[in-house]
Design an enzyme around this catalytic site. Structure first.
Site, PDB file in Angstrom:
ATOM      1  N   PHE A 155      -2.625  -0.572   3.890  1.00 43.42           N
ATOM      2  CA  PHE A 155      -3.681   0.444   3.974  1.00 43.42           C
ATOM      3  C   PHE A 155      -4.745   0.296   2.894  1.00 43.42           C
ATOM      4  O   PHE A 155      -5.863   0.780   3.040  1.00 43.42           O
ATOM      5  CB  PHE A 155      -3.064   1.858   3.880  1.00 43.42           C
ATOM      6  CG  PHE A 155      -2.699   2.277   2.477  1.00 43.42           C
ATOM      7  CD1 PHE A 155      -3.665   2.789   1.611  1.00 43.42           C
ATOM      8  CD2 PHE A 155      -1.398   2.150   1.996  1.00 43.42           C
ATOM      9  CE1 PHE A 155      -3.340   3.164   0.306  1.00 43.42           C
ATOM     10  CE2 PHE A 155      -1.060   2.534   0.700  1.00 43.42           C
ATOM     11  CZ  PHE A 155      -2.037   3.041  -0.145  1.00 43.42           C
ATOM     12  N   LYS A 179      -3.072  -6.670  13.145  1.00 44.17           N
ATOM     13  CA  LYS A 179      -2.518  -5.314  13.248  1.00 44.17           C
ATOM     14  C   LYS A 179      -2.886  -4.598  11.944  1.00 44.17           C
ATOM     15  O   LYS A 179      -2.261  -4.802  10.914  1.00 44.17           O
ATOM     16  CB  LYS A 179      -0.997  -5.403  13.415  1.00 44.17           C
ATOM     17  CG  LYS A 179      -0.332  -4.226  14.099  1.00 44.17           C
ATOM     18  CD  LYS A 179      -0.351  -2.927  13.332  1.00 44.17           C
ATOM     19  CE  LYS A 179       0.513  -2.877  12.111  1.00 44.17           C
ATOM     20  NZ  LYS A 179       0.267  -1.656  11.304  1.00 44.17           N
ATOM     21  N   GLU A 182      -1.780   1.525  10.109  1.00 43.91           N
ATOM     22  CA  GLU A 182      -1.963   2.741  10.916  1.00 43.91           C
ATOM     23  C   GLU A 182      -2.633   3.848  10.103  1.00 43.91           C
ATOM     24  O   GLU A 182      -3.135   4.811  10.660  1.00 43.91           O
ATOM     25  CB  GLU A 182      -0.616   3.217  11.492  1.00 43.91           C
ATOM     26  CG  GLU A 182       0.418   3.700  10.476  1.00 43.91           C
ATOM     27  CD  GLU A 182       1.163   2.576   9.753  1.00 43.91           C
ATOM     28  OE1 GLU A 182       0.755   1.405   9.874  1.00 43.91           O
ATOM     29  OE2 GLU A 182       2.146   2.886   9.053  1.00 43.91           O
ATOM     30  N   SER A 232       4.300  -3.758   1.417  1.00 45.30           N
ATOM     31  CA  SER A 232       5.374  -3.503   0.451  1.00 45.30           C
ATOM     32  C   SER A 232       6.465  -4.567   0.539  1.00 45.30           C
ATOM     33  O   SER A 232       6.639  -5.223   1.571  1.00 45.30           O
ATOM     34  CB  SER A 232       5.985  -2.130   0.722  1.00 45.30           C
ATOM     35  OG  SER A 232       6.550  -2.134   2.021  1.00 45.30           O
ATOM     36  N   CYS A 287      -2.896  -3.828  -5.522  1.00 46.48           N
ATOM     37  CA  CYS A 287      -1.747  -4.660  -5.905  1.00 46.48           C
ATOM     38  C   CYS A 287      -2.029  -5.426  -7.195  1.00 46.48           C
ATOM     39  O   CYS A 287      -1.116  -6.002  -7.776  1.00 46.48           O
ATOM     40  CB  CYS A 287      -1.372  -5.607  -4.781  1.00 46.48           C
ATOM     41  SG  CYS A 287      -2.611  -6.857  -4.506  1.00 46.48           S
ATOM     42  N   GLU A 388       7.130   0.106  -8.644  1.00 45.00           N
ATOM     43  CA  GLU A 388       5.702   0.195  -8.316  1.00 45.00           C
ATOM     44  C   GLU A 388       5.361   1.651  -8.012  1.00 45.00           C
ATOM     45  O   GLU A 388       6.009   2.271  -7.173  1.00 45.00           O
ATOM     46  CB  GLU A 388       5.374  -0.668  -7.090  1.00 45.00           C
ATOM     47  CG  GLU A 388       3.907  -0.602  -6.716  1.00 45.00           C
ATOM     48  CD  GLU A 388       3.569  -1.384  -5.456  1.00 45.00           C
ATOM     49  OE1 GLU A 388       4.195  -1.146  -4.407  1.00 45.00           O
ATOM     50  OE2 GLU A 388       2.664  -2.240  -5.526  1.00 45.00           O
TER      51      GLU A 388
HETATM   52  P1  NAD Z   1       3.590  -1.054   3.983  1.00 43.05           P
HETATM   53  O1  NAD Z   1       4.602  -2.082   3.731  1.00 43.05           O
HETATM   54  O2  NAD Z   1       4.030   0.338   4.176  1.00 43.05           O
HETATM   55  O3  NAD Z   1       2.765  -1.421   5.318  1.00 43.05           O
HETATM   56  C1  NAD Z   1       2.118  -2.676   5.458  1.00 43.05           C
HETATM   57  C2  NAD Z   1       2.044  -3.030   6.931  1.00 43.05           C
HETATM   58  O4  NAD Z   1       3.350  -3.262   7.443  1.00 43.05           O
HETATM   59  C3  NAD Z   1       1.432  -1.931   7.792  1.00 43.05           C
HETATM   60  O5  NAD Z   1       0.609  -2.543   8.754  1.00 43.05           O
HETATM   61  C4  NAD Z   1       2.634  -1.246   8.425  1.00 43.05           C
HETATM   62  O6  NAD Z   1       2.348  -0.710   9.687  1.00 43.05           O
HETATM   63  C5  NAD Z   1       3.638  -2.390   8.528  1.00 43.05           C
HETATM   64  N1  NAD Z   1       5.024  -1.961   8.341  1.00 43.05           N
HETATM   65  C6  NAD Z   1       5.503  -1.137   7.377  1.00 43.05           C
HETATM   66  N2  NAD Z   1       6.844  -1.018   7.480  1.00 43.05           N
HETATM   67  C7  NAD Z   1       7.216  -1.794   8.506  1.00 43.05           C
HETATM   68  C8  NAD Z   1       8.478  -2.078   9.109  1.00 43.05           C
HETATM   69  N3  NAD Z   1       9.615  -1.556   8.661  1.00 43.05           N
HETATM   70  N4  NAD Z   1       8.504  -2.907  10.162  1.00 43.05           N
HETATM   71  C9  NAD Z   1       7.365  -3.448  10.632  1.00 43.05           C
HETATM   72  N5  NAD Z   1       6.147  -3.205  10.120  1.00 43.05           N
HETATM   73  C10 NAD Z   1       6.068  -2.395   9.064  1.00 43.05           C
HETATM   74  O7  NAD Z   1       2.506  -1.159   2.823  1.00 43.05           O
HETATM   75  P2  NAD Z   1       1.270  -0.207   2.546  1.00 43.05           P
HETATM   76  O8  NAD Z   1       1.776   1.083   2.007  1.00 43.05           O
HETATM   77  O9  NAD Z   1       0.349  -0.191   3.709  1.00 43.05           O
HETATM   78  O10 NAD Z   1       0.516  -1.021   1.398  1.00 43.05           O
HETATM   79  C11 NAD Z   1       0.831  -0.890   0.040  1.00 43.05           C
HETATM   80  C12 NAD Z   1       1.715  -2.018  -0.426  1.00 43.05           C
HETATM   81  O11 NAD Z   1       1.092  -3.262  -0.184  1.00 43.05           O
HETATM   82  C13 NAD Z   1       1.964  -1.977  -1.928  1.00 43.05           C
HETATM   83  O12 NAD Z   1       3.316  -2.270  -2.173  1.00 43.05           O
HETATM   84  C14 NAD Z   1       1.063  -3.067  -2.474  1.00 43.05           C
HETATM   85  O13 NAD Z   1       1.478  -3.626  -3.696  1.00 43.05           O
HETATM   86  C15 NAD Z   1       1.129  -4.064  -1.367  1.00 43.05           C
HETATM   87  N6  NAD Z   1      -0.014  -4.983  -1.388  1.00 43.05           N
HETATM   88  C16 NAD Z   1       0.222  -6.260  -1.770  1.00 43.05           C
HETATM   89  C17 NAD Z   1      -0.828  -7.168  -1.839  1.00 43.05           C
HETATM   90  C18 NAD Z   1      -0.575  -8.576  -2.266  1.00 43.05           C
HETATM   91  O14 NAD Z   1      -1.436  -9.406  -2.053  1.00 43.05           O
HETATM   92  N7  NAD Z   1       0.559  -8.869  -2.855  1.00 43.05           N
HETATM   93  C19 NAD Z   1      -2.134  -6.747  -1.490  1.00 43.05           C
HETATM   94  C20 NAD Z   1      -2.333  -5.426  -1.091  1.00 43.05           C
HETATM   95  C21 NAD Z   1      -1.257  -4.552  -1.045  1.00 43.05           C
END
Ligand code: NAD
Length: 488
Positions: A155, A179, A182, A232, A287, A388
């Protein structure tokens, strides 16, 4: 099922058509500055995802035969269109995510730079050629596009992260399905009209909305060659293992906990503004955000006092208003989670010397605001240091000396980024050598690699071996090798 009237309608983008995004599970999209429900997303069901993949695969069969020089012309057009629409796209980022307009402009700019980087890395598609590897036999290795890729985005960067993948995948002759999160699907919706205007053939770029159900349909579809994920660590582990079991390539950028070390020789007055933007930019939902500040006894007090003084001046507000320096968090539940970390810091004995809960945001009483917090006297075993937080909370650890600081930093389960502030080349070089993190800053608060460098990450911050953004990593990730052994 549709809910109350909404300002924005989300569509899936499949085979060049905008199709209704309908499904059983609703995810509400909010303007987090006002806590206002502005749109809803639904999980795209397996049938529609499969249809999207079929179209993307058919498109791949033709697109992969378009000469590279022609494919790049589409990217040039897209780059121009994105540039013409920077402010409109940035406005959308602020509306759905909450970051300030300037931060949103910076995000869109980085998306554009990735299109530019993709144009050159596409030309890097290099093979090898050897004569007479055995008597009368020549051997050649060529790199070829693979098929359909899927990108799953977080997000916190609604447009930039998608562009870490889109231009490279398609420039190299694949097609891609994105994708979006959401929670922040709206800015990518705006790019659909730009894809159309740039003239991409149908099915080269697709968007399917939703969350877990949509992702599972992508992960289990046999026609998808690879998955690019950012989010994540928990989700990354699931996505990577499922991708492997379904015989797909993967790359997954994951969670982070970034440490910034200020050495006694650093110019504290110059360092503090960098710390402020690193720890509190994007409301800490980045991040690459600083999260743990490491000081040494010689200047600990001076740094903490000045850091607190400047953090106190941060002005919370709606990112589209003037002179706002920090926007809200993404959701009220996320705010509650961050508040839980503040409680845990207090309970575990750190000194809360700036309390973000006391900041004024009454003008936006329904928004998900939280001011900057600073914990002094934190230690490596505390929850606020280990996990985090993804919010505007800084923990300060006073290390005994440089070696102690390195040890503390390298104990983290994450390794996305780390920074040293110093005038000493010797300490800087040692830091670069010793620290186990993918992106290292030397007197840089947010160690964000430019688009034509890989965005690396160590330990639980990255899964895979070829990283996001430009350079050779993506030339390799989005192509496969084919070796030809010839005798005439
Ligand atoms: P998130 O893991 O909740 O969601 C990321 C994506 O995965 C979304 O599109 C979501 O719909 C999907 N998703 C989530 N859980 C899932 C599951 N169980 N099965 C299938 N799909 C699933 O992450 P977020 O809250 O949107 O973003 C924040 C996180 O992203 C933080 O931990 C941040 O550090 C990380 N991040 C990392 C980088 C990097 O380059 N390392 C860059 C930006 C953000």
């Amino acid at each position: 099922m549709k809910s109350e009237s909404m300002e924005y309608t989300i569509k899936n983008y499949i085979d060049g058509e905008k199709l209704d995004n309908v499904g059983n599970t609703e995810y509400r999209v909010y303007n987090p500055a006002f806590g206002k429900h502005i749109s809803s997303v639904y999980d795209t069901d397996k049938d529609m995802v499969n249809k999207a993949v079929d179209h993307a695969y058919d498109a791949f069969l033709k697109w992969s035969k378009v000469p590279i020089t022609d494919r790049i012309k589409y990217l040039f057009k897209l780059e121009n269109l994105m540039r013409e629409n920077i402010d409109e796209l940035a406005k959308m980022v602020t509306i759905e995510h909450g970051k300030t307009f300037k931060e949103s402009q910076g995000e869109v700019m980085r998306a554009i730079e990735n299109i530019e980087a993709a144009c050159s890395s596409t030309y890097n598609i290099m093979g090898r050629n050897n004569k007479n590897i055995s008597a009368g036999i020549d051997e050649e290795m060529i790199r070829v596009p693979m098929g359909v890729f899927a990108a799953i985005a977080p997000f916190n960067f609604p447009v930039m992260v998608a562009f870490w993948f889109i231009p490279y995948a398609i420039g190299l002759g694949n097609t891609i399905i994105v994708k979006p999160s959401e929670k922040t699907p709206l800015t990518l919706q705006k790019t659909i009209e730009l894809f159309d205007k740039a003239g991409f053939p149908k099915g080269v770029i697709s968007i399917v909305n939703g969350a877990v159900e949509t992702v599972n349909a992508l992960l289990t579809n046999g026609k998808i060659s690879g998955i690019s994920f950012v989010g994540s660590t928990t989700a990354a582990k699931y996505i990577v293992s499922t991708a492997v079991n379904n015989h797909k390539r993967f790359q997954a950028g994951a969670s982070a906990k970034n440490y910034e070390l200020v050495m006694p020789d650093a110019n504290v007055e110059k360092v503090i503004p960098h710390l402020i933007s690193s720890f509190y930019g994007n409301a800490g939902e980045r991040c690459l955000a600083g999260s743990v500040l490491v000081t040494l006894p010689e200047n600990h007090k001076k740094i903490v006092d000045l850091f607190k003084k400047q953090a106190k001046d941060i002005k919370l507000g709606y990112g589209l208003d003037n002179d706002v320096s920090m926007g809200p968090l993404i959701r009220s539940e996320h705010r509650e989670r961050v508040l839980g970390y503040i409680d845990s810091g207090i309970n575990e004995g750190a000194d809360l010397m700036l309390d973000g809960r006391t900041f004024d945001y009454k003008k936006y009483s329904d928004g998900y605001f939280l001011g900057p917090s600073i914990f002094d006297n934190a230690s490596p075993d505390m929850t606020i240091v280990k996990e985090e937080i993804f919010g505007p909370v800084a923990s300060v650890i006073e290390a005994k000396n440089f070696e102690d600081a390195i040890e503390i930093i390298n104990k983290s389960r994450y390794g996305n980024a780390s920074t040293i502030f110093t005038k000493s080349g010797e300490y800087a070089e040692k830091f670069v050598e010793e620290i186990q993190a993918g992106n290292i800053g030397v007197n840089i608060g947010v160690a964000a690699p430019i688009a034509f460098y890989p965005f690396s990450g160590y330990r639980d911050s990255f899964f895979g071996d070829l990283h996001a953004q430009g350079g050779l990593d993506h030339t390799m990730f989005f192509t496969d090798s084919k070796t030809i052994i010839k005798r005439w």
